[in-house]
Enzyme design. Structure first.
Site, short mmCIF file in Angstrom:
data_model
loop_
_atom_site.label_atom_id
_atom_site.label_comp_id
_atom_site.label_asym_id
_atom_site.label_seq_id
_atom_site.Cartn_x
_atom_site.Cartn_y
_atom_site.Cartn_z
N CYS A 30 0.83 -1.21 0.00
CA CYS A 30 0.00 0.00 0.00
C CYS A 30 0.86 1.27 0.00
O CYS A 30 1.55 1.55 0.98
CB CYS A 30 -0.91 -0.05 1.23
SG CYS A 30 -1.74 1.49 1.64
N CYS A 33 0.07 3.80 2.73
CA CYS A 33 0.53 3.25 4.02
C CYS A 33 2.01 3.55 4.21
O CYS A 33 2.44 3.93 5.31
CB CYS A 33 0.32 1.74 4.07
SG CYS A 33 -1.40 1.21 3.95
#
Length: 123
Positions: A30, A33
């Site tokens: 991600c 993230c």
């Protein structure tokens, strides 16, 4: 204090303690993230009295499912075992700092009263 990795086995024990626990639900693949990770880590160094924890949603899919995580990163804040914040999306540093300050100043008696009131109207 560095961040703590939570597992299915340790999650409830950590978040149910008195005080504030911030939980970052993330995954290795991600991009947002990865951009949020250093902001979260800096917060853990600045606010050592707060537990900063991470849940790898790939390794612990059951935790993501339990909390209805449908997008990552998702940040949750627990205070004295009560979830008081839950939002998907990476926060910039100043917004994370504001969130921490807001959670620190919550009147937990009032929060619990609202939960009880809500639960009473649900039944």
């Amino acid at each position: 204090m560095a961040t703590v990795d939570l597992t299915t086995e340790t999650f409830d024990e950590i978040v149910s303690k008195d005080g504030i626990v911030l939980v970052d639900f993330w995954a290795e693949w991600c991009g947002p993230c990865k951009r949020f990770a250093p902001i979260f880590e800096q917060s853990s160094e600045d606010k050592t009295e707060i537990v900063h924890a991470k849940v790898d949603t790939e390794a612990h899919q059951e935790l993501g499912a339990k909390f209805g995580v449908t997008a990552i990163p998702t940040l949750m804040a627990f205070r004295d075992g009560v979830m008081v914040f839950n939002q998907a999306g990476a926060l910039p540093g100043p917004a994370l700092q504001q969130l921490v300050e807001a959670v620190e100043t919550l009147d937990m008696d009032e929060v619990r009263a609202k939960i009880d009131e809500h639960d009473a109207t649900e039944h």
